[in-house]
Scaffold this motif. Structure first.
Motif, PDB file in Angstrom:
ATOM      1  N   TYR A  34       0.889  -1.171   0.032  1.00 15.45           N
ATOM      2  CA  TYR A  34       0.121   0.065   0.106  1.00 15.45           C
ATOM      3  C   TYR A  34       0.869   1.144   0.125  1.00 15.45           C
ATOM      4  O   TYR A  34       0.522   2.151   0.411  1.00 15.45           O
ATOM      5  N   GLY A  35       1.771   1.285  -0.593  1.00 18.43           N
ATOM      6  CA  GLY A  35       2.923   2.577  -0.954  1.00 18.43           C
ATOM      7  C   GLY A  35       3.661   2.584   0.175  1.00 18.43           C
ATOM      8  O   GLY A  35       4.473   3.783   0.230  1.00 18.43           O
ATOM      9  N   PHE A  36       3.916   1.646   1.035  1.00 18.04           N
ATOM     10  CA  PHE A  36       4.991   1.590   2.386  1.00 18.04           C
ATOM     11  C   PHE A  36       5.820   0.596   1.829  1.00 18.04           C
ATOM     12  O   PHE A  36       5.692  -0.421   1.441  1.00 18.04           O
ATOM     13  N   ASP A  37       7.052   1.003   2.209  1.00 17.47           N
ATOM     14  CA  ASP A  37       8.307   0.043   2.201  1.00 17.47           C
ATOM     15  C   ASP A  37       8.473  -0.848   3.306  1.00 17.47           C
ATOM     16  O   ASP A  37       8.155  -0.219   4.458  1.00 17.47           O
ATOM     17  N   LEU A  38       8.520  -1.838   3.041  1.00 15.64           N
ATOM     18  CA  LEU A  38       8.376  -2.887   4.315  1.00 15.64           C
ATOM     19  C   LEU A  38      10.232  -3.265   4.714  1.00 15.64           C
ATOM     20  O   LEU A  38      10.912  -3.493   3.667  1.00 15.64           O
ATOM     21  N   PHE A  39      10.499  -3.059   5.740  1.00 14.57           N
ATOM     22  CA  PHE A  39      11.879  -3.418   6.049  1.00 14.57           C
ATOM     23  C   PHE A  39      12.092  -4.441   7.415  1.00 14.57           C
ATOM     24  O   PHE A  39      11.326  -4.307   8.281  1.00 14.57           O
ATOM     25  N   ILE A  40      13.377  -5.033   7.353  1.00 15.25           N
ATOM     26  CA  ILE A  40      13.670  -5.835   8.755  1.00 15.25           C
ATOM     27  C   ILE A  40      15.090  -4.971   9.063  1.00 15.25           C
ATOM     28  O   ILE A  40      15.922  -4.913   8.086  1.00 15.25           O
ATOM     29  N   ARG A  41      15.319  -4.860  10.469  1.00 18.58           N
ATOM     30  CA  ARG A  41      16.588  -4.352  10.724  1.00 18.58           C
ATOM     31  C   ARG A  41      17.011  -5.017  11.979  1.00 18.58           C
ATOM     32  O   ARG A  41      16.473  -5.417  12.833  1.00 18.58           O
ATOM     33  N   GLN A  42      18.394  -4.962  12.287  1.00 14.81           N
ATOM     34  CA  GLN A  42      19.101  -5.456  13.027  1.00 14.81           C
ATOM     35  C   GLN A  42      20.145  -4.593  13.649  1.00 14.81           C
ATOM     36  O   GLN A  42      21.002  -4.062  12.936  1.00 14.81           O
ATOM     37  N   TYR A  62       9.539  -3.004  10.465  1.00 14.60           N
ATOM     38  CA  TYR A  62       8.658  -1.692  10.309  1.00 14.60           C
ATOM     39  C   TYR A  62       8.715  -1.522   8.839  1.00 14.60           C
ATOM     40  O   TYR A  62       9.205  -1.990   8.023  1.00 14.60           O
ATOM     41  N   ALA A  63       7.620  -0.430   8.717  1.00  9.67           N
ATOM     42  CA  ALA A  63       7.075  -0.158   7.416  1.00  9.67           C
ATOM     43  C   ALA A  63       7.383   1.571   7.231  1.00  9.67           C
ATOM     44  O   ALA A  63       7.316   2.163   8.227  1.00  9.67           O
ATOM     45  N   GLU A  64       7.861   1.948   6.293  1.00  7.16           N
ATOM     46  CA  GLU A  64       8.346   3.336   6.059  1.00  7.16           C
ATOM     47  C   GLU A  64       7.650   4.032   4.751  1.00  7.16           C
ATOM     48  O   GLU A  64       7.118   3.342   3.808  1.00  7.16           O
ATOM     49  N   SER A  65       6.694   5.123   5.485  1.00  7.09           N
ATOM     50  CA  SER A  65       6.170   5.735   4.385  1.00  7.09           C
ATOM     51  C   SER A  65       7.038   6.459   3.270  1.00  7.09           C
ATOM     52  O   SER A  65       8.398   6.958   3.722  1.00  7.09           O
ATOM     53  N   ARG A  66       6.853   6.217   2.179  1.00 10.38           N
ATOM     54  CA  ARG A  66       7.773   7.027   0.879  1.00 10.38           C
ATOM     55  C   ARG A  66       7.618   8.438   1.140  1.00 10.38           C
ATOM     56  O   ARG A  66       8.278   9.181   0.745  1.00 10.38           O
ATOM     57  N   SER A  67       6.180   8.782   1.131  1.00 11.13           N
ATOM     58  CA  SER A  67       6.095  10.445   1.304  1.00 11.13           C
ATOM     59  C   SER A  67       6.614  11.164   2.298  1.00 11.13           C
ATOM     60  O   SER A  67       7.325  12.037   2.074  1.00 11.13           O
ATOM     61  N   THR A  68       6.776  10.788   3.612  1.00  6.56           N
ATOM     62  CA  THR A  68       7.169  11.427   4.684  1.00  6.56           C
ATOM     63  C   THR A  68       8.375  10.711   5.430  1.00  6.56           C
ATOM     64  O   THR A  68       9.506  11.503   6.076  1.00  6.56           O
TER      65      THR A  68
END
Length: 181
Positions: A34-42, A62-68
């Motif tokens: 839905y327009g959000f990039d999905l990440f995994i972080r360690q 976490y999911a990151e908003s592309r616009s903000t």
């Protein structure tokens, strides 16, 4: 239609076992939703255990908003590892929180923007009771001075003069502070 249990098991497996190849880049892009990039972080983090602390690697999703560019996570970035169906919904739940948060903050911002002109007008308005306040201050100062003089009447000559000098110093210093004549 994808199998939610398989997706949940895959996310749980990544959460438990994934580590970055290069620790200078601790994020891995998993995809988009839905327009959000999905990440995994360690990343390295200090964990407090009662009276001691230790440094360990902590994994989060976490999911990151592309616009903000704002990062959204739920439960501190940890999916429900006991239930694969809930783990599959992790990113959906994190994104759903964004909509409610955005609406709440927009309402709060609108309320603050409406209050700005009122506060500006209030801060620029003159104080109506300024003359009354100044006269009350003057009455109070005179009363204080008279009561201090009265307290000196029954003392011996040396303590009276010492106290009188003290009161005169007090009057001079406080008149400078309180702008009296």
């Amino acid at each position: 239609m994808a199998d939610t249990v398989a997706i949940g098991n895959h996310l749980i497996g990544l959460y438990k076992n994934w580590s970055p190849e290069d620790f200078n880049q601790p994020d891995l892009h998993l995809g988009e939703l839905y327009g959000f990039d999905l990440f995994i972080r360690q990343k390295l983090q200090t964990v407090e255990d009662g009276f001691s602390s230790r440094i360990t690697y902590v994994t989060s999703l976490y999911a990151e908003s592309r616009s903000t560019g704002i990062k959204y996570m739920q439960n501190g970035g940890a999916p429900n590892i006991d239930n694969p169906k809930h783990a599959a919904r992790y990113f959906l739940d994190a994104i759903n929180r964004v909509v409610g948060m955005a609406e709440r903050y927009e309402k709060e911002l609108d309320g603050i923007n409406r209050q700005i002109p009122e506060v500006r007008e209030l801060s620029q308005r003159p104080f109506d009771q300024e003359y009354e306040l100044a006269s009350l201050k003057k009455i109070w100062r005179n009363w204080k001075w008279r009561s201090a003089k009265r307290s000196l009447k029954g003392k011996n000559r040396h303590s009276r003069s010492r106290n009188f000098r003290y009161m005169q110093k007090w009057k001079k210093s406080n008149c400078k502070l309180l702008n009296c004549q």
